[in-house]
Design an enzyme around this catalytic site. Sequence first.
Site, PDB file in Angstrom:
ATOM      1  CB  CYS A 353      -1.053  -0.007   1.099  1.00 22.10           C
ATOM      2  SG  CYS A 353      -0.573  -0.827   2.590  1.00 22.10           S
ATOM      3  NE  ARG A 382       2.539  -8.810   5.567  1.00 19.55           N
ATOM      4  CZ  ARG A 382       1.218  -8.660   5.513  1.00 19.55           C
ATOM      5  NH1 ARG A 382       0.438  -9.422   6.261  1.00 19.55           N
ATOM      6  NH2 ARG A 382       0.683  -7.740   4.731  1.00 19.55           N
ATOM      7  CD  GLN A 400      -0.872  -8.646   0.251  1.00 22.48           C
ATOM      8  OE1 GLN A 400      -0.361  -7.600  -0.132  1.00 22.48           O
ATOM      9  NE2 GLN A 400      -1.492  -8.748   1.406  1.00 22.48           N
ATOM     10  CG  ASP A 402      -2.448  -5.356  -2.169  1.00 21.93           C
ATOM     11  OD1 ASP A 402      -3.618  -5.215  -1.772  1.00 21.93           O
ATOM     12  OD2 ASP A 402      -1.468  -4.847  -1.609  1.00 21.93           O
ATOM     13  CG  HIS A 404      -3.831  -0.221  -2.061  1.00 24.15           C
ATOM     14  ND1 HIS A 404      -2.790  -1.006  -2.494  1.00 24.15           N
ATOM     15  CD2 HIS A 404      -4.051  -0.538  -0.767  1.00 24.15           C
ATOM     16  CE1 HIS A 404      -2.382  -1.762  -1.480  1.00 24.15           C
ATOM     17  NE2 HIS A 404      -3.127  -1.503  -0.429  1.00 24.15           N
ATOM     18  CE  LYS A 484      -9.234  -6.422   9.784  1.00 20.64           C
ATOM     19  NZ  LYS A 484      -7.810  -6.719   9.773  1.00 20.64           N
ATOM     20  CG  HIS A 530      -5.634  -1.306   2.449  1.00 23.08           C
ATOM     21  ND1 HIS A 530      -4.270  -1.197   2.424  1.00 23.08           N
ATOM     22  CD2 HIS A 530      -6.074  -0.268   3.190  1.00 23.08           C
ATOM     23  CE1 HIS A 530      -3.904  -0.157   3.141  1.00 23.08           C
ATOM     24  NE2 HIS A 530      -4.978   0.430   3.626  1.00 23.08           N
TER      25      HIS A 530
END
Length: 655
Positions: A353, A382, A400, A402, A404, A484, A530
Amino acid sequence: MGDKNVNITLPDGSVRSYRAGVTGLEIADSIAKSLAKAAVGVSVDGQLCDLSLPICKDAKVAIIRRQDDAALEMIRHDAAHVLAEAVQGLFPGTQVTIGPTIENGFYYDFARNEPFSTEDFAAIEKEMRRIVERGAPFTREVWGRDEAIKFFKNKGENYKAELIQDLPVTEEIKIYKQGEWTDLCRGPHMPTTKHVGNAFKLLKVAGAYWRGDHNKAQLTRIYGTAWRDEKELQQYLTMLEEAEKRDHRKLGKEMDLFHLQEEAQGSVFWHEKGYTIWLALEGYMRRRLLDADYKEVKTPQLMDSRFWEASGHWGKYRENMFVVPDVVPNTEEGGKVFKEEPKSFLALKPMNCPAHVQIFKQGIKSYRDLPLRLAEFGCCHRNEPHGALHGLMRVRQFTQDDAHIFCRDSQILDESIRFCKLTEEIYKDLGFESYTIRLETRPEKRVGSDELWDKAENGLKEALDKLGMKYTLAPGDGAFYGPKLAFIIKDAIGREWGCATLQLDFNLPERLDAHYTAEDGSRQRPVMLHRAILGSIERFIGILIENYAGKLPLWLAPVQCVVATITSEADSYADQVVEQLKALGLRAEIDKRNEKINYKVREHSLAKVPVMFVVGAREAAEQTVAIRRLGSQDQNVQPLKSAAESLAGEAKSPY
RNA sequence: GCCGUUUUAGCUCAGGGGUAGAGCACCUCAUUCGUAAUGAGGGGGUCGUAGGUUCAAAUCCUAUAAACGGCACCA
């Protein structure tokens, strides 16, 4: 209570009048002697209660017999008590703590200096059966708080004493006895330990923290399962065995999809076949996202710690980040890796992000640019704790799907609807009909005005309602930066994994100073959403493997068709067949080995290849193929051309 | 990270102080056999790693690593 009466509504709708204080057992007895005999509990206004509990007001009452589904809960709870008594009988000095029921079973947490081992199970189970056989009645008493604390402290049961101490003052201190054995318990229980029956089994031991807090003592937890009869127990155990066969780690090895090894723990070595699934899935997602008006980007893997300081990750999540000193390594043989102290550090990105905000911030954005949806198949690292790693489900390097979405407050609802709809469609394509959705709302510590939170939470809620999607509310579970949605899918063994997520963020645009120009020329903060649909591609492939038990749909199967020859006479024809399949874009392989067709069929079936084209002299002469599909014994002889074309059509990605 | 268990051939596993075993896989040969294992022969392991005890350790002890089952964690 005197002669006051209560109206009891029974499940068939009939209403009967009893004197106040009547018990479930008495009601059962008044209906039928046989019912009283079979009864183990009673449901009062939907609440499971002891048969002996006096009912003092009008209520809807249902008698629970041992064979009723509702009795399972009681059987398991009572089994937990029997387990505790057995353990304390066999291992004096062991303190009891809590022992709740769980899905399909129960556990009990014990405090003991020496932990238990599965080798103790035989003895414990034997003692449990003895206690069940003895059939001591469960009796319920209500004690005074101080009296109860004193009692348990005297017995050396410090955990129980602590539990009582922490019970709200309004709560009754309920004590259940089964013969000599006494426990603090919320109840309810069946009439006697005999009702537990014999269909139980201890399954595993595990460490668990007192009150789920890793700063507190570590207890030993014993897990068990309990059922109404032996048949149910066996069914459950068989189900567990079947589930184990679907484990993605096992199938991943068998199907040659990927492997993990010590030198890269938590990072996956994707083999050709596994990566083929990956590419098919990623390609599908890419087409989906581009059509949904996302813009795909790619951002750096390594960034200066200053960057992560600005985003707030450096302070909060540093211990889980991979940090690289910005120093040239020493090349002297046998010397230290780094000669000098690093002045600065780089870190592998743990998320995408902040980088996407940087792209947003390039140039000035107008309200006309919103919503702006930036997508990335972002590879993140991570440093997860060792104990958390789990096959493909929990890894240290993951990608991911992912994205945004930068938008205005007023666009939250619309964007939420688009996201949920897209997720639903994609999950359908991927074969997931059953998943649960959780809406996690504002926690105590949070940023952003209540007004903004109202808007955000309502946006999510409204989106779900508009689409008729069911969800459960998890108040207070939201992130500090926004509420979320989590889409949760179960794996083969029933473990739940979060996959899709939609998170509203009021914090990051502020921290990283993202803004756009509104109609009136003023500077405004965008809201950031996100979102991920697969979540992590690694995890999702793991779930796909388990969901399909390795038998992936044609479009995802690493090898879609194997052409197998019966005799070497058909070799050159088989070559032609494979060539045609490949020309049509199919992932086809040839098996010309000098083996019997039985052997080949068996091997490719075990490898879970969805389609086999078997060719012998006959097929070669007639330009046909004998089609055999995984899971079927049928042989369907078709002309090569039409068979290949229809297979190619069938193998197309759903999007 | 915490508690427990496990680690022996490519895979699945047996063996428990006297110098390593099975099935499958692999290689060679024979077999060309129509829908879930053709037969015979052969090669392959310093028993997770490092120390220790012992005349002798895969086996006993200590440490350590990883995997597994939970717990805690999961931006």
